[in-house]
Design an enzyme around this catalytic site. Structure first.
Site, PDB file in Angstrom:
ATOM      1  N   PHE A  21      55.094   3.740  55.011  1.00  0.00           N
ATOM      2  CA  PHE A  21      55.063   2.662  54.927  1.00  0.00           C
ATOM      3  C   PHE A  21      56.472   1.471  55.729  1.00  0.00           C
ATOM      4  O   PHE A  21      57.746   1.998  55.133  1.00  0.00           O
ATOM      5  CB  PHE A  21      55.237   2.620  52.813  1.00  0.00           C
ATOM      6  CG  PHE A  21      55.297   1.467  52.491  1.00  0.00           C
ATOM      7  CD1 PHE A  21      54.191   0.612  52.616  1.00  0.00           C
ATOM      8  CD2 PHE A  21      56.758   0.668  51.506  1.00  0.00           C
ATOM      9  CE1 PHE A  21      54.330  -0.731  52.266  1.00  0.00           C
ATOM     10  CE2 PHE A  21      56.566  -0.079  51.148  1.00  0.00           C
ATOM     11  CZ  PHE A  21      55.019  -1.073  50.970  1.00  0.00           C
ATOM     12  N   GLY A  22      56.042   0.420  55.584  1.00  0.00           N
ATOM     13  CA  GLY A  22      57.305  -0.199  55.858  1.00  0.00           C
ATOM     14  C   GLY A  22      57.361  -1.696  55.033  1.00  0.00           C
ATOM     15  O   GLY A  22      56.130  -2.723  55.265  1.00  0.00           O
ATOM     16  N   GLY A  24      60.801  -3.055  55.615  1.00  0.00           N
ATOM     17  CA  GLY A  24      61.696  -4.742  55.809  1.00  0.00           C
ATOM     18  C   GLY A  24      61.437  -4.522  57.890  1.00  0.00           C
ATOM     19  O   GLY A  24      60.190  -5.854  58.012  1.00  0.00           O
ATOM     20  N   GLU A 101      66.188   4.423  60.949  1.00  0.00           N
ATOM     21  CA  GLU A 101      66.647   4.259  60.039  1.00  0.00           C
ATOM     22  C   GLU A 101      67.788   5.398  59.587  1.00  0.00           C
ATOM     23  O   GLU A 101      68.838   4.856  58.284  1.00  0.00           O
ATOM     24  CB  GLU A 101      65.667   4.967  59.465  1.00  0.00           C
ATOM     25  CG  GLU A 101      64.219   3.951  59.962  1.00  0.00           C
ATOM     26  CD  GLU A 101      63.881   2.674  59.769  1.00  0.00           C
ATOM     27  OE1 GLU A 101      65.093   2.138  58.191  1.00  0.00           O
ATOM     28  OE2 GLU A 101      63.901   1.266  59.646  1.00  0.00           O
TER      29      GLU A 101
END
Length: 247
Positions: A21-22, A24, A101
């Site tokens: 899930f993105g 940003g 990340e």
């Protein structure tokens, strides 16, 4: 406290898929190969620009601000889930995200429940990267005007911090036209105000003009104050966003 995901070896079988899930920069710039994607939201979380960036969108001397998720029972966060399928895609995505990340960003991986935009679709588990308050780059809450000033002044290896905000806001606006994100859109407006007021090109046009985002020359203001050129990319074009040093 978010549940940490530290062992991902079980997903590496050839016929297995993983959803990431993105919310940003992953929404508009995943930078890894994926098989499909779905739009939707996760419940109980809110997107906030509370994570510092000293690599991609800032420096140790001038940290930028990027998005993370915070617990908020009555809110939901909209974004894009990417499916990586098979060993090659899964390993490639996780290796990329571990650096982007984790090592450089200060985020940790965990699983959350994702609801596709089609309410008739079954919810599914997705991997998401969240910057928890315990990480060394966490900046936390600040007034929106303070955050906007920090963002307008920052930039790093991936480009100006303001570009991150503008690209994310535009992606959300186009992809989810019926969804209003107070924090994101109000911050976007304030960042634009700071950029406009501190760039002679933007101040004269009263907008963030294309020639500001896409120019290769530095516009000085009337006081001839020094301006920081912060280069990044939008599509295939090199961008330079010009910031006055004296905010």
């Amino acid at each position: 406290m978010f549940p940490k995901t530290t062992n991902l070896s079980f997903i590496l079988s050839p016929d297995t898929s993983l959803w990431i899930f993105g919310y940003g920069s992953l929404t508009w710039k995943p930078n890894f190969e994926f098989s499909s994607h779905r739009y939707g939201h996760i419940d109980g979380f809110a997107r906030r620009f509370w994570q510092g960036s000293v690599t991609h969108r800032g420096t140790p001397d001038t940290p930028g601000r990027v998005a993370t998720l915070v617990k908020s029972d009555k809110e939901e966060c909209w974004g894009t889930a990417f499916e990586v399928r098979g060993e090659e895609q899964i390993i490639g995505a996780l290796q990329h995200l571990r650096i982007r990340e984790g090592v450089q960003g200060g985020y940790e991986a965990c699983y959350v429940r994702f609801q596709p935009i089609d309410d008739s679709s079954t919810p599914m588990q997705v991997l998401v990267f969240i910057a928890v308050p315990e990480n060394s780059l966490f900046l936390g809450w600040a007034e929106l005007s303070t955050m906007a000033r920090e963002i307008a002044a920052a930039g790093g290896a991936s480009g100006p911090n303001c570009e991150y905000v503008f690209e994310l806001a535009e992606y959300m606006r186009k992809t989810f036209p019926g969804v209003w994100d107070d924090h994101l859109f109000e911050l976007e407006a304030l960042v634009r105000d700071f950029v406009q007021s501190n760039c002679i090109c933007c101040r004269d046009t009263r907008t963030i003009a294309d020639e500001c985002l896409n120019s290769h020359s530095c516009h000085r203001n009337q006081k001839q104050e020094s301006i920081i050129p912060l280069e990044g990319t939008v599509g295939s074009q090199t961008t330079t966003c010009h910031k006055v040093l004296t905010y």
